[in-house]
Design a protein around this motif. Sequence first.
Motif, PDB file in Angstrom:
ATOM      1  N   ALA A  52      16.433  14.566  -7.995  1.00 18.23           N
ATOM      2  CA  ALA A  52      15.335  13.634  -7.769  1.00 18.23           C
ATOM      3  C   ALA A  52      14.067  14.451  -7.595  1.00 18.23           C
ATOM      4  O   ALA A  52      13.931  15.205  -6.626  1.00 18.23           O
ATOM      5  N   VAL A  53      13.151  14.333  -8.538  1.00 22.96           N
ATOM      6  CA  VAL A  53      11.943  15.160  -8.562  1.00 22.96           C
ATOM      7  C   VAL A  53      10.730  14.266  -8.340  1.00 22.96           C
ATOM      8  O   VAL A  53      10.587  13.213  -8.976  1.00 22.96           O
ATOM      9  N   ARG A  54       9.860  14.687  -7.439  1.00 23.49           N
ATOM     10  CA  ARG A  54       8.596  13.987  -7.213  1.00 23.49           C
ATOM     11  C   ARG A  54       7.464  14.979  -7.439  1.00 23.49           C
ATOM     12  O   ARG A  54       7.335  15.965  -6.710  1.00 23.49           O
ATOM     13  N   ALA A  55       6.646  14.734  -8.442  1.00 22.63           N
ATOM     14  CA  ALA A  55       5.554  15.646  -8.790  1.00 22.63           C
ATOM     15  C   ALA A  55       4.352  15.401  -7.889  1.00 22.63           C
ATOM     16  O   ALA A  55       3.354  14.801  -8.284  1.00 22.63           O
ATOM     17  N   GLY A  56       4.449  15.863  -6.658  1.00 24.90           N
ATOM     18  CA  GLY A  56       3.387  15.650  -5.685  1.00 24.90           C
ATOM     19  C   GLY A  56       3.728  14.497  -4.763  1.00 24.90           C
ATOM     20  O   GLY A  56       4.570  13.645  -5.065  1.00 24.90           O
ATOM     21  N   MET A  57       3.047  14.433  -3.625  1.00 21.01           N
ATOM     22  CA  MET A  57       3.331  13.414  -2.627  1.00 21.01           C
ATOM     23  C   MET A  57       3.071  12.004  -3.145  1.00 21.01           C
ATOM     24  O   MET A  57       3.693  11.043  -2.707  1.00 21.01           O
ATOM     25  N   LEU A  58       2.129  11.861  -4.069  1.00 19.75           N
ATOM     26  CA  LEU A  58       1.779  10.549  -4.583  1.00 19.75           C
ATOM     27  C   LEU A  58       2.465  10.236  -5.904  1.00 19.75           C
ATOM     28  O   LEU A  58       2.168   9.214  -6.532  1.00 19.75           O
ATOM     29  N   GLY A  59       3.362  11.090  -6.341  1.00 23.75           N
ATOM     30  CA  GLY A  59       4.034  10.862  -7.615  1.00 23.75           C
ATOM     31  C   GLY A  59       5.270   9.987  -7.468  1.00 23.75           C
ATOM     32  O   GLY A  59       5.826   9.840  -6.377  1.00 23.75           O
ATOM     33  N   ASP A  60       5.691   9.396  -8.565  1.00 25.52           N
ATOM     34  CA  ASP A  60       6.930   8.623  -8.582  1.00 25.52           C
ATOM     35  C   ASP A  60       8.135   9.547  -8.515  1.00 25.52           C
ATOM     36  O   ASP A  60       8.069  10.704  -8.959  1.00 25.52           O
ATOM     37  N   LYS A  61       9.255   9.049  -8.023  1.00 22.56           N
ATOM     38  CA  LYS A  61      10.493   9.818  -8.023  1.00 22.56           C
ATOM     39  C   LYS A  61      11.154   9.661  -9.378  1.00 22.56           C
ATOM     40  O   LYS A  61      11.403   8.559  -9.852  1.00 22.56           O
ATOM     41  N   VAL A  62      11.431  10.787 -10.011  1.00 24.11           N
ATOM     42  CA  VAL A  62      12.031  10.825 -11.347  1.00 24.11           C
ATOM     43  C   VAL A  62      13.357  11.556 -11.251  1.00 24.11           C
ATOM     44  O   VAL A  62      13.473  12.600 -10.618  1.00 24.11           O
ATOM     45  N   PHE A  63      14.383  11.023 -11.913  1.00 24.75           N
ATOM     46  CA  PHE A  63      15.717  11.625 -11.875  1.00 24.75           C
ATOM     47  C   PHE A  63      15.968  12.456 -13.132  1.00 24.75           C
ATOM     48  O   PHE A  63      15.663  12.053 -14.258  1.00 24.75           O
ATOM     49  N   VAL A  64      16.529  13.651 -12.887  1.00 25.71           N
ATOM     50  CA  VAL A  64      16.823  14.607 -13.955  1.00 25.71           C
ATOM     51  C   VAL A  64      18.306  14.983 -13.852  1.00 25.71           C
ATOM     52  O   VAL A  64      18.823  15.163 -12.739  1.00 25.71           O
ATOM     53  N   ALA A  65      18.954  15.106 -14.980  1.00 24.38           N
ATOM     54  CA  ALA A  65      20.375  15.450 -14.981  1.00 24.38           C
ATOM     55  C   ALA A  65      20.594  16.817 -14.372  1.00 24.38           C
ATOM     56  O   ALA A  65      19.742  17.709 -14.458  1.00 24.38           O
ATOM     57  N   ALA A 112       0.824  -1.205   0.000  1.00 24.94           N
ATOM     58  CA  ALA A 112       0.000   0.000   0.000  1.00 24.94           C
ATOM     59  C   ALA A 112       0.861   1.259   0.000  1.00 24.94           C
ATOM     60  O   ALA A 112       0.572   2.233  -0.696  1.00 24.94           O
ATOM     61  N   ALA A 113       1.953   1.239   0.798  1.00 20.98           N
ATOM     62  CA  ALA A 113       2.843   2.398   0.838  1.00 20.98           C
ATOM     63  C   ALA A 113       3.521   2.616  -0.506  1.00 20.98           C
ATOM     64  O   ALA A 113       3.684   3.747  -0.967  1.00 20.98           O
ATOM     65  N   ASP A 114       3.894   1.497  -1.128  1.00 23.56           N
ATOM     66  CA  ASP A 114       4.538   1.622  -2.438  1.00 23.56           C
ATOM     67  C   ASP A 114       3.578   2.211  -3.457  1.00 23.56           C
ATOM     68  O   ASP A 114       3.948   3.036  -4.292  1.00 23.56           O
ATOM     69  N   ASN A 115       2.311   1.786  -3.364  1.00 22.68           N
ATOM     70  CA  ASN A 115       1.314   2.331  -4.293  1.00 22.68           C
ATOM     71  C   ASN A 115       1.005   3.791  -4.001  1.00 22.68           C
ATOM     72  O   ASN A 115       0.766   4.592  -4.906  1.00 22.68           O
ATOM     73  N   ALA A 116       1.015   4.146  -2.689  1.00 18.87           N
ATOM     74  CA  ALA A 116       0.659   5.513  -2.319  1.00 18.87           C
ATOM     75  C   ALA A 116       1.740   6.515  -2.685  1.00 18.87           C
ATOM     76  O   ALA A 116       1.464   7.608  -3.155  1.00 18.87           O
ATOM     77  N   PHE A 117       3.004   6.117  -2.457  1.00 22.54           N
ATOM     78  CA  PHE A 117       4.092   7.060  -2.673  1.00 22.54           C
ATOM     79  C   PHE A 117       4.884   6.776  -3.940  1.00 22.54           C
ATOM     80  O   PHE A 117       5.932   7.330  -4.161  1.00 22.54           O
ATOM     81  N   GLY A 118       4.363   5.930  -4.748  1.00 21.21           N
ATOM     82  CA  GLY A 118       4.965   5.651  -6.040  1.00 21.21           C
ATOM     83  C   GLY A 118       3.950   4.930  -6.890  1.00 21.21           C
ATOM     84  O   GLY A 118       4.086   3.753  -7.181  1.00 21.21           O
ATOM     85  N   GLY A 119       2.894   5.617  -7.209  1.00 21.62           N
ATOM     86  CA  GLY A 119       1.749   4.966  -7.816  1.00 21.62           C
ATOM     87  C   GLY A 119       1.928   4.545  -9.246  1.00 21.62           C
ATOM     88  O   GLY A 119       1.092   3.865  -9.814  1.00 21.62           O
ATOM     89  N   GLY A 120       3.034   4.927  -9.894  1.00 18.35           N
ATOM     90  CA  GLY A 120       3.242   4.515 -11.264  1.00 18.35           C
ATOM     91  C   GLY A 120       2.471   5.336 -12.272  1.00 18.35           C
ATOM     92  O   GLY A 120       2.442   4.982 -13.451  1.00 18.35           O
ATOM     93  N   ASP A 121       1.828   6.454 -11.844  1.00 14.06           N
ATOM     94  CA  ASP A 121       1.036   7.251 -12.780  1.00 14.06           C
ATOM     95  C   ASP A 121       1.791   8.505 -13.242  1.00 14.06           C
ATOM     96  O   ASP A 121       1.226   9.338 -13.938  1.00 14.06           O
ATOM     97  N   THR A 122       3.049   8.648 -12.839  1.00 16.73           N
ATOM     98  CA  THR A 122       3.828   9.799 -13.280  1.00 16.73           C
ATOM     99  C   THR A 122       4.309   9.579 -14.704  1.00 16.73           C
ATOM    100  O   THR A 122       4.788   8.505 -15.048  1.00 16.73           O
ATOM    101  N   LYS A 123       4.174  10.617 -15.530  1.00 15.02           N
ATOM    102  CA  LYS A 123       4.594  10.540 -16.933  1.00 15.02           C
ATOM    103  C   LYS A 123       5.613  11.634 -17.214  1.00 15.02           C
ATOM    104  O   LYS A 123       5.584  12.685 -16.600  1.00 15.02           O
ATOM    105  N   VAL A 124       6.504  11.343 -18.139  1.00 10.11           N
ATOM    106  CA  VAL A 124       7.570  12.280 -18.477  1.00 10.11           C
ATOM    107  C   VAL A 124       7.612  12.463 -19.982  1.00 10.11           C
ATOM    108  O   VAL A 124       7.566  11.491 -20.738  1.00 10.11           O
ATOM    109  N   VAL A 125       7.681  13.722 -20.405  1.00  9.68           N
ATOM    110  CA  VAL A 125       7.853  14.055 -21.823  1.00  9.68           C
ATOM    111  C   VAL A 125       9.168  14.797 -21.959  1.00  9.68           C
ATOM    112  O   VAL A 125       9.382  15.817 -21.302  1.00  9.68           O
TER     113      VAL A 125
END
Length: 296
Positions: A281-294, A122-135
């Motif tokens: 390390a960027v997280r787009a909101g508390m429920l977003g996935d952590k995404v790494f940016v150069a 549940a914690a993994d789903n809440a704090f890394g729900g897999g719905d973050t998208k990157v363009v």
Amino acid sequence: MTTPEFPGAGSQQTSPNHPSLAQAADHEASTQTLPPQPAKAKKPLNILGLIALITAALGFIFACMPGALIVGWILLPIAFVLALVSLFLKDKPKGMGITALILSIVGTIVGFVVFFAVVGSAADNAFGGGDTKVVAPSGDAGATNGGAAAPAAKTGTRETPHPIGSVIESKDWRVVVNSVTLAATDAVIAANQFNDPPAAGSEYILVNYSVTYIGNDANGQTPSFVSVEYVTADGRTVNSYDKSVVEPDPISSNALFKGGSATGNKAFEVPSATAAQGVLAVRAGMLGDKVFVAAK
């Protein structure tokens, strides 16, 4: 003249071929049928032990079912107590009580394992729900599917970070890292007279980014729901609040409503020798996935 003696009525002669009366009596007694021995009485059924065993078995089954875990947690302690009581009943078999006791203990352990597995999922789903998208930025060679949005879990790792300018979007926030200014110590010190210089061997960098709230919260949300961190080359996470300074043009902390945007800077104290080798390390909101940016 001597009178010959003849066996009289008072005398008794024995012969090897004719046993005496005593021997005959012993033989007769030995041939008599012995009375049947009473059968050993069976111990009565331990009803309490049986109830404890059934309760423990049901509790164990429910403890293995995430959806019915609470039922198992109710039944197993009851089975444990009943099993203990059944072991102290006089002249009652102990087998079922011992089995119920062991089953209730094992079931409780299994229940905890299932519980922590459910909580972790549940914690993994809440704090890394897999719905973050990157363009990726327009025209960038690393754009996925010709610039189409792709799940962040497949890209944006520390080893292969997204380029600066990528659009990171969750269901509530859209985030864009606009620039990273290395060796920004002078700019940070000049921003406020109370800003302390960085530690020896370190420098300040400035990360400029924009956030746009695209959620539906009627009360709005603040940009602080978006987190930006710096990860050093050796894997240490650095937060902007680790060294409290006032940045030049800091990002606003005022609430944003749907469609509202804010742009500003965050300062990080990082090792000078490897500043360009770190990533954001960027997280787009508390429920977003952590995404790494150069970081360069």
